[in-house]
Design an enzyme around this catalytic site. Structure first.
Site, PDB file in Angstrom:
ATOM      1  CE  LYS A  85       3.440  -6.353   3.900  1.00  0.00           C
ATOM      2  NZ  LYS A  85       2.981  -4.998   4.514  1.00  0.00           N
ATOM      3  CD  GLU A 102       0.537  -1.296   7.978  1.00  0.00           C
ATOM      4  OE1 GLU A 102       0.124  -0.498   8.854  1.00  0.00           O
ATOM      5  OE2 GLU A 102       0.829  -0.885   7.008  1.00  0.00           O
ATOM      6  CG  ASP A 125      -0.188  -0.001   2.483  1.00  0.00           C
ATOM      7  OD1 ASP A 125       0.631  -0.214   2.662  1.00  0.00           O
ATOM      8  OD2 ASP A 125      -0.979   0.048   3.472  1.00  0.00           O
ATOM      9  CB  SER A 126       4.500   1.612  -0.095  1.00  0.00           C
ATOM     10  OG  SER A 126       4.760   0.619  -1.095  1.00  0.00           O
ATOM     11  CD  GLU A 178       7.689  -0.238   7.383  1.00  0.00           C
ATOM     12  OE1 GLU A 178       6.856  -1.098   7.029  1.00  0.00           O
ATOM     13  OE2 GLU A 178       7.614   0.725   7.134  1.00  0.00           O
TER      14      GLU A 178
HETATM   15  N1  LIG Z   1       9.064   5.450  -0.471  1.00  0.00           N
HETATM   16  C1  LIG Z   1       8.516   4.558   0.738  1.00  0.00           C
HETATM   17  N2  LIG Z   1       9.714   3.868   1.382  1.00  0.00           N
HETATM   18  C2  LIG Z   1       9.125   3.076   2.316  1.00  0.00           C
HETATM   19  O1  LIG Z   1       9.976   2.616   2.894  1.00  0.00           O
HETATM   20  C3  LIG Z   1       7.816   3.284   2.718  1.00  0.00           C
HETATM   21  C4  LIG Z   1       6.929   4.165   2.047  1.00  0.00           C
HETATM   22  N3  LIG Z   1       7.314   5.021   1.094  1.00  0.00           N
HETATM   23  N4  LIG Z   1       5.696   4.278   2.483  1.00  0.00           N
HETATM   24  C5  LIG Z   1       5.014   3.321   3.777  1.00  0.00           C
HETATM   25  C6  LIG Z   1       6.155   3.139   4.492  1.00  0.00           C
HETATM   26  C7  LIG Z   1       6.459   4.238   5.237  1.00  0.00           C
HETATM   27  N5  LIG Z   1       7.718   3.915   5.789  1.00  0.00           N
HETATM   28  C8  LIG Z   1       8.781   4.852   6.175  1.00  0.00           C
HETATM   29  C9  LIG Z   1       8.915   5.967   5.691  1.00  0.00           C
HETATM   30  C10 LIG Z   1       9.894   6.892   6.115  1.00  0.00           C
HETATM   31  C11 LIG Z   1      10.737   6.287   7.228  1.00  0.00           C
HETATM   32  C12 LIG Z   1      11.802   7.312   7.891  1.00  0.00           C
HETATM   33  O2  LIG Z   1      12.223   8.290   7.443  1.00  0.00           O
HETATM   34  N6  LIG Z   1      12.371   6.866   9.092  1.00  0.00           N
HETATM   35  C13 LIG Z   1      13.515   7.507   9.623  1.00  0.00           C
HETATM   36  C14 LIG Z   1      13.747   7.219  11.058  1.00  0.00           C
HETATM   37  C15 LIG Z   1      13.027   7.962  11.874  1.00  0.00           C
HETATM   38  C16 LIG Z   1      13.351   7.576  13.432  1.00  0.00           C
HETATM   39  O3  LIG Z   1      13.073   6.623  14.007  1.00  0.00           O
HETATM   40  O4  LIG Z   1      13.962   8.493  14.161  1.00  0.00           O
HETATM   41  C17 LIG Z   1      14.830   7.226   8.881  1.00  0.00           C
HETATM   42  O5  LIG Z   1      15.679   8.156   8.706  1.00  0.00           O
HETATM   43  O6  LIG Z   1      14.875   6.137   8.380  1.00  0.00           O
HETATM   44  C18 LIG Z   1      10.663   5.230   7.633  1.00  0.00           C
HETATM   45  C19 LIG Z   1       9.599   4.327   7.097  1.00  0.00           C
HETATM   46  C20 LIG Z   1       8.302   2.701   5.014  1.00  0.00           C
HETATM   47  N7  LIG Z   1       7.522   2.712   3.999  1.00  0.00           N
HETATM   48  C1  LIG Z   2       7.464  -1.592   2.730  1.00  0.00           C
HETATM   49  C2  LIG Z   2       6.471  -2.906   2.840  1.00  0.00           C
HETATM   50  C3  LIG Z   2       6.837  -3.977   3.663  1.00  0.00           C
HETATM   51  C4  LIG Z   2       4.899  -2.487   2.933  1.00  0.00           C
HETATM   52  O1  LIG Z   2       4.218  -2.757   3.556  1.00  0.00           O
HETATM   53  C5  LIG Z   2       4.530  -1.662   1.711  1.00  0.00           C
HETATM   54  O2  LIG Z   2       5.491  -1.534   0.853  1.00  0.00           O
HETATM   55  O3  LIG Z   2       3.367  -1.072   1.608  1.00  0.00           O
HETATM   56 MG   LIG Z   3       2.172  -1.736   3.225  1.00  0.00          MG
END
Ligand SMILES: Nc1nc(=O)c2c([nH]1)NC[C@@H]1CN(c3ccc(C(=O)N[C@@H](CCC(=O)O)C(=O)O)cc3)CN21
Ligand SMILES: CC(C)C(=O)C(=O)O
Ligand SMILES: [Mg+2]
Length: 267
Positions: free
Chosen positions: A115, A117, A47-48, A184
């Site tokens: 899948k 959540e 769903d991303s 995740e």
């Molecule tokens: N383009 C994209 N990539 C993804 O991995 C993703 C999506 N979209 N959409 C749905 C979710 C959202 N997700 C995400 C989005 C952003 C971060 C992020 O920027 N995290 C920070 C860490 C923040 C913290 O814990 O301090 C990082 O720097 O990775 C993590 C997962 C993973 N999934």
């Molecule tokens: C990042 C994966 C695990 C996901 O759930 C998604 O792409 O929506």
């Molecule tokens: Mg997802």
């Protein structure tokens, strides 16, 4: 020449042999064909797509109908890889709703695995789906569909209380009949411990190299993220001349354990 298609049993056997499982998100037939031929084992219609394809800030607006549409597109491009499709926001709000949604994803969307959540509150739902012959992939740790409650995309399980909760939820999902688990954004030590303690394969994203397999959002690993990419992803287009080469490099890096490296393992 045709190749033996991957099933959940194939992925279990890979875990038992200590072979890492390679997964990427995929949303259309063209990429399904390319990823399948490159040896990706598990295609995830995530769903991303609400964020990377539709331009939303979260995955919350995505519907079952949209997931089924993209699932069907990917199904027409795949040959060997197993196809998992996400149940989007609220589609598993009740067991009945989850059963109806999963039926649509499998019958219209070509899903071979569904899948969902969430934690312990989904145990009954996972049990009911499994009873009906639906292979279930559970998803724990960071739950992007709960971003409005969490207040951001943050790592989970960093203190002992929440780590213990994720450990318990992983056990509950396996006992309820889940065939796979996605973890995740959890610390690598916790993800490695859960991977070793469960008999079902554990696929990590932002969860370190100790999982049974890895998944990334396709656009992130192709360097197509318009904003700042998540810290746990790698741009595999760097040093590659084509998308096919970049995907091949990812497949090899996951298989040989060189992805994720320490730099892609924040906790
Ligand atoms: N383009 C994209 N990539 C993804 O991995 C993703 C999506 N979209 N959409 C749905 C979710 C959202 N997700 C995400 C989005 C952003 C971060 C992020 O920027 N995290 C920070 C860490 C923040 C913290 O814990 O301090 C990082 O720097 O990775 C993590 C997962 C993973 N999934
Ligand atoms: C990042 C994966 C695990 C996901 O759930 C998604 O792409 O929506
Ligand atoms: Mg997802």
């Amino acid at each position: 020449m045709s190749v033996a298609p991957v099933s959940v049993a194939t992925l279990s056997a890979m875990k038992a042999r200590g072979e890492r499982i390679v997964s990427l998100t995929c949303y259309d037939a063209c990429f399904a064909h390319l990823l399948d031929r490159a040896g990706v084992d598990l295609l995830l219609v995530g769903d991303s797509l609400g964020m990377v394809l539709q331009g939303h800030a979260t995955t919350v607006p995505v519907t079952v109908e949209q997931m089924a549409y993209h699932g069907a597109s990917v199904a027409r491009g795949r040959e060997r890889a197993l196809l998992a499709v996400d149940l989007p926001f609220m589609a598993a709000a009740t067991p009945e709703r989850a059963l109806d949604s999963a039926a649509r994803l499998m019958q219209e969307g070509g899903a071979q695995v569904v899948k969902l959540e969430g934690g312990e509150w989904l145990a009954e739902t996972v049990r009911r789906l499994s009873e009906q012959g639906v292979p279930v992939c559970a998803h724990l740790g960071l739950l992007p569909q709960s971003v409005n409650r969490l207040g951001g995309y943050r790592f989970q399980g960093r203190d002992e209380t929440s780590a213990e909760r994720i450990r318990r939820e992983a056990r509950v999902m396996e006992e309820a009949g889940a065939s796979l688990l996605v973890l995740e954004c959890v610390p690598a030590a916790l993800a490695g411990e859960i991977s070793r303690s469960l008999s079902i394969p554990v696929i990590g994203i932002g969860a370190g190299a100790g999982c049974d397999g890895q998944v990334l959002v396709l656009h992130d690993m192709l360097g197509l993220n318009p904003g700042r990419p998540p810290s746990f992803s790698r741009d595999f287009m760097q040093g590659c001349g084509s998308i096919g080469e970049a995907v091949a490099a990812y497949v090899e890096a996951v298989r040989d354990g060189s992805f994720p490296a320490a730099a892609e393992t924040p906790y």
